[in-house]
Design a protein around this motif. Structure first.
Motif, PDB file in Angstrom:
ATOM      1  N   LYS A 139       0.836  -1.208   0.000  1.00  9.37           N
ATOM      2  CA  LYS A 139       0.000   0.000   0.000  1.00  9.37           C
ATOM      3  C   LYS A 139       0.874   1.262   0.000  1.00  9.37           C
ATOM      4  O   LYS A 139       0.560   2.230  -0.676  1.00  9.37           O
ATOM      5  N   ARG A 140       1.984   1.217   0.713  1.00 11.87           N
ATOM      6  CA  ARG A 140       2.856   2.408   0.749  1.00 11.87           C
ATOM      7  C   ARG A 140       3.454   2.697  -0.625  1.00 11.87           C
ATOM      8  O   ARG A 140       3.696   3.856  -0.965  1.00 11.87           O
ATOM      9  N   HIS A 141       3.676   1.649  -1.430  1.00 16.57           N
ATOM     10  CA  HIS A 141       4.163   1.870  -2.796  1.00 16.57           C
ATOM     11  C   HIS A 141       3.089   2.568  -3.633  1.00 16.57           C
ATOM     12  O   HIS A 141       3.408   3.438  -4.448  1.00 16.57           O
ATOM     13  N   ILE A 142       1.844   2.173  -3.417  1.00 12.13           N
ATOM     14  CA  ILE A 142       0.738   2.835  -4.121  1.00 12.13           C
ATOM     15  C   ILE A 142       0.711   4.315  -3.757  1.00 12.13           C
ATOM     16  O   ILE A 142       0.564   5.175  -4.632  1.00 12.13           O
ATOM     17  N   ASN A 143       0.894   4.606  -2.474  1.00 16.20           N
ATOM     18  CA  ASN A 143       0.922   6.005  -2.041  1.00 16.20           C
ATOM     19  C   ASN A 143       2.073   6.774  -2.679  1.00 16.20           C
ATOM     20  O   ASN A 143       1.940   7.965  -2.975  1.00 16.20           O
ATOM     21  N   LEU A 144       3.186   6.097  -2.913  1.00 15.86           N
ATOM     22  CA  LEU A 144       4.341   6.761  -3.520  1.00 15.86           C
ATOM     23  C   LEU A 144       4.164   7.004  -5.024  1.00 15.86           C
ATOM     24  O   LEU A 144       4.666   8.001  -5.542  1.00 15.86           O
ATOM     25  N   VAL A 145       3.462   6.116  -5.724  1.00 17.23           N
ATOM     26  CA  VAL A 145       3.286   6.317  -7.167  1.00 17.23           C
ATOM     27  C   VAL A 145       2.103   7.226  -7.496  1.00 17.23           C
ATOM     28  O   VAL A 145       2.039   7.760  -8.599  1.00 17.23           O
ATOM     29  N   THR A 146       1.200   7.416  -6.542  1.00 17.63           N
ATOM     30  CA  THR A 146       0.017   8.243  -6.794  1.00 17.63           C
ATOM     31  C   THR A 146       0.355   9.621  -7.352  1.00 17.63           C
ATOM     32  O   THR A 146      -0.207  10.028  -8.375  1.00 17.63           O
ATOM     33  N   PRO A 147       1.282  10.376  -6.740  1.00 21.88           N
ATOM     34  CA  PRO A 147       1.558  11.713  -7.310  1.00 21.88           C
ATOM     35  C   PRO A 147       2.127  11.648  -8.727  1.00 21.88           C
ATOM     36  O   PRO A 147       1.901  12.556  -9.524  1.00 21.88           O
ATOM     37  N   HIS A 148       2.824  10.579  -9.049  1.00 25.40           N
ATOM     38  CA  HIS A 148       3.386  10.433 -10.398  1.00 25.40           C
ATOM     39  C   HIS A 148       2.286  10.149 -11.417  1.00 25.40           C
ATOM     40  O   HIS A 148       2.258  10.750 -12.494  1.00 25.40           O
ATOM     41  N   LEU A 149       1.379   9.241 -11.075  1.00 22.84           N
ATOM     42  CA  LEU A 149       0.272   8.947 -11.986  1.00 22.84           C
ATOM     43  C   LEU A 149      -0.672  10.139 -12.116  1.00 22.84           C
ATOM     44  O   LEU A 149      -1.258  10.349 -13.173  1.00 22.84           O
ATOM     45  N   ASP A 150      -0.792  10.917 -11.062  1.00 23.64           N
ATOM     46  CA  ASP A 150      -1.659  12.096 -11.100  1.00 23.64           C
ATOM     47  C   ASP A 150      -1.164  13.158 -12.081  1.00 23.64           C
ATOM     48  O   ASP A 150      -1.930  14.033 -12.476  1.00 23.64           O
ATOM     49  N   THR A 151       0.101  13.082 -12.488  1.00 24.48           N
ATOM     50  CA  THR A 151       0.630  14.064 -13.443  1.00 24.48           C
ATOM     51  C   THR A 151       0.244  13.741 -14.885  1.00 24.48           C
ATOM     52  O   THR A 151       0.424  14.575 -15.769  1.00 24.48           O
ATOM     53  N   ILE A 152      -0.305  12.549 -15.125  1.00 21.79           N
ATOM     54  CA  ILE A 152      -0.630  12.138 -16.491  1.00 21.79           C
ATOM     55  C   ILE A 152      -2.068  12.532 -16.822  1.00 21.79           C
ATOM     56  O   ILE A 152      -3.022  11.988 -16.267  1.00 21.79           O
ATOM     57  N   ALA A 153      -2.191  13.495 -17.714  1.00 17.91           N
ATOM     58  CA  ALA A 153      -3.516  13.948 -18.144  1.00 17.91           C
ATOM     59  C   ALA A 153      -4.218  12.812 -18.878  1.00 17.91           C
ATOM     60  O   ALA A 153      -3.604  12.069 -19.634  1.00 17.91           O
ATOM     61  N   GLY A 154      -5.493  12.661 -18.634  1.00 15.06           N
ATOM     62  CA  GLY A 154      -6.279  11.655 -19.321  1.00 15.06           C
ATOM     63  C   GLY A 154      -6.614  10.447 -18.469  1.00 15.06           C
ATOM     64  O   GLY A 154      -7.531   9.705 -18.788  1.00 15.06           O
ATOM     65  N   ILE A 155      -5.861  10.232 -17.381  1.00 17.79           N
ATOM     66  CA  ILE A 155      -6.179   9.112 -16.496  1.00 17.79           C
ATOM     67  C   ILE A 155      -7.417   9.474 -15.687  1.00 17.79           C
ATOM     68  O   ILE A 155      -7.464  10.514 -15.038  1.00 17.79           O
ATOM     69  N   ARG A 156      -8.420   8.625 -15.776  1.00 18.55           N
ATOM     70  CA  ARG A 156      -9.671   8.853 -15.047  1.00 18.55           C
ATOM     71  C   ARG A 156      -9.719   8.077 -13.733  1.00 18.55           C
ATOM     72  O   ARG A 156     -10.201   8.564 -12.729  1.00 18.55           O
ATOM     73  N   LYS A 157      -9.208   6.835 -13.776  1.00 18.94           N
ATOM     74  CA  LYS A 157      -9.262   5.976 -12.599  1.00 18.94           C
ATOM     75  C   LYS A 157      -8.183   4.915 -12.743  1.00 18.94           C
ATOM     76  O   LYS A 157      -7.877   4.487 -13.855  1.00 18.94           O
ATOM     77  N   TRP A 158      -7.609   4.496 -11.617  1.00 18.87           N
ATOM     78  CA  TRP A 158      -6.615   3.431 -11.658  1.00 18.87           C
ATOM     79  C   TRP A 158      -6.601   2.675 -10.341  1.00 18.87           C
ATOM     80  O   TRP A 158      -7.045   3.189  -9.318  1.00 18.87           O
ATOM     81  N   ASN A 159      -6.093   1.439 -10.402  1.00 15.93           N
ATOM     82  CA  ASN A 159      -5.921   0.646  -9.184  1.00 15.93           C
ATOM     83  C   ASN A 159      -4.839  -0.402  -9.419  1.00 15.93           C
ATOM     84  O   ASN A 159      -4.486  -0.701 -10.550  1.00 15.93           O
ATOM     85  N   VAL A 160      -4.322  -0.919  -8.303  1.00 21.72           N
ATOM     86  CA  VAL A 160      -3.315  -1.969  -8.346  1.00 21.72           C
ATOM     87  C   VAL A 160      -3.859  -3.159  -7.579  1.00 21.72           C
ATOM     88  O   VAL A 160      -4.331  -3.008  -6.446  1.00 21.72           O
ATOM     89  N   ASP A 161      -3.789  -4.327  -8.193  1.00 23.27           N
ATOM     90  CA  ASP A 161      -4.214  -5.561  -7.534  1.00 23.27           C
ATOM     91  C   ASP A 161      -3.000  -6.171  -6.838  1.00 23.27           C
ATOM     92  O   ASP A 161      -2.183  -6.846  -7.461  1.00 23.27           O
ATOM     93  N   LEU A 162      -2.864  -5.904  -5.544  1.00 23.04           N
ATOM     94  CA  LEU A 162      -1.731  -6.395  -4.774  1.00 23.04           C
ATOM     95  C   LEU A 162      -1.798  -7.898  -4.531  1.00 23.04           C
ATOM     96  O   LEU A 162      -0.788  -8.512  -4.170  1.00 23.04           O
ATOM     97  N   GLN A 163      -2.957  -8.497  -4.731  1.00 21.16           N
ATOM     98  CA  GLN A 163      -3.115  -9.934  -4.535  1.00 21.16           C
ATOM     99  C   GLN A 163      -2.668 -10.742  -5.752  1.00 21.16           C
ATOM    100  O   GLN A 163      -2.338 -11.915  -5.637  1.00 21.16           O
ATOM    101  N   ASP A 164      -2.661 -10.128  -6.908  1.00 22.84           N
ATOM    102  CA  ASP A 164      -2.244 -10.807  -8.135  1.00 22.84           C
ATOM    103  C   ASP A 164      -0.724 -10.953  -8.137  1.00 22.84           C
ATOM    104  O   ASP A 164      -0.014 -10.036  -7.727  1.00 22.84           O
ATOM    105  N   LYS A 165      -0.219 -12.071  -8.614  1.00 30.25           N
ATOM    106  CA  LYS A 165       1.228 -12.303  -8.616  1.00 30.25           C
ATOM    107  C   LYS A 165       1.981 -11.297  -9.496  1.00 30.25           C
ATOM    108  O   LYS A 165       3.150 -11.011  -9.257  1.00 30.25           O
ATOM    109  N   ASP A 166       1.305 -10.729 -10.487  1.00 26.44           N
ATOM    110  CA  ASP A 166       1.922  -9.741 -11.367  1.00 26.44           C
ATOM    111  C   ASP A 166       1.673  -8.306 -10.925  1.00 26.44           C
ATOM    112  O   ASP A 166       2.044  -7.377 -11.624  1.00 26.44           O
TER     113      ASP A 166
END
Length: 71
Positions: free
Chosen positions: A13-40
């Motif tokens: 979860k802390r990695h998600i918090n760290l990438v959030t500001p980076h993804l927020d800089t990309i215009a056009g992204i409406r919604k995103w999520n990371v599946d931490l349970q998936d092996k990939d």
């Protein structure tokens, strides 16, 4: 609206918090999520007019592996 899917090395979860500001800089992204349970550690993004390579580069600059999964 496009759905983009990526394999990442975002593991906590802390990695998600760290990438959030980076993804927020990309215009056009409406919604995103990371599946931490998936092996990939799948990152799913709903976006308009976003080039997958842009997302890969932004996350790599933030210190994370990110590679688009093809259909």
């Amino acid at each position: 609206m496009n759905i983009l899917v990526f394999r990442t090395n975002i593991r906590h979860k802390r990695h998600i918090n760290l990438v959030t500001p980076h993804l927020d800089t990309i215009a056009g992204i409406r919604k995103w999520n990371v599946d931490l349970q998936d092996k990939d550690r799948i990152l799913r993004i709903e976006a308009l007019d976003v080039i997958p390579l842009t997302i890969e580069r932004v996350l790599e600059q933030a210190g994370y592996y990110c590679k688009e999964l093809e259909d």
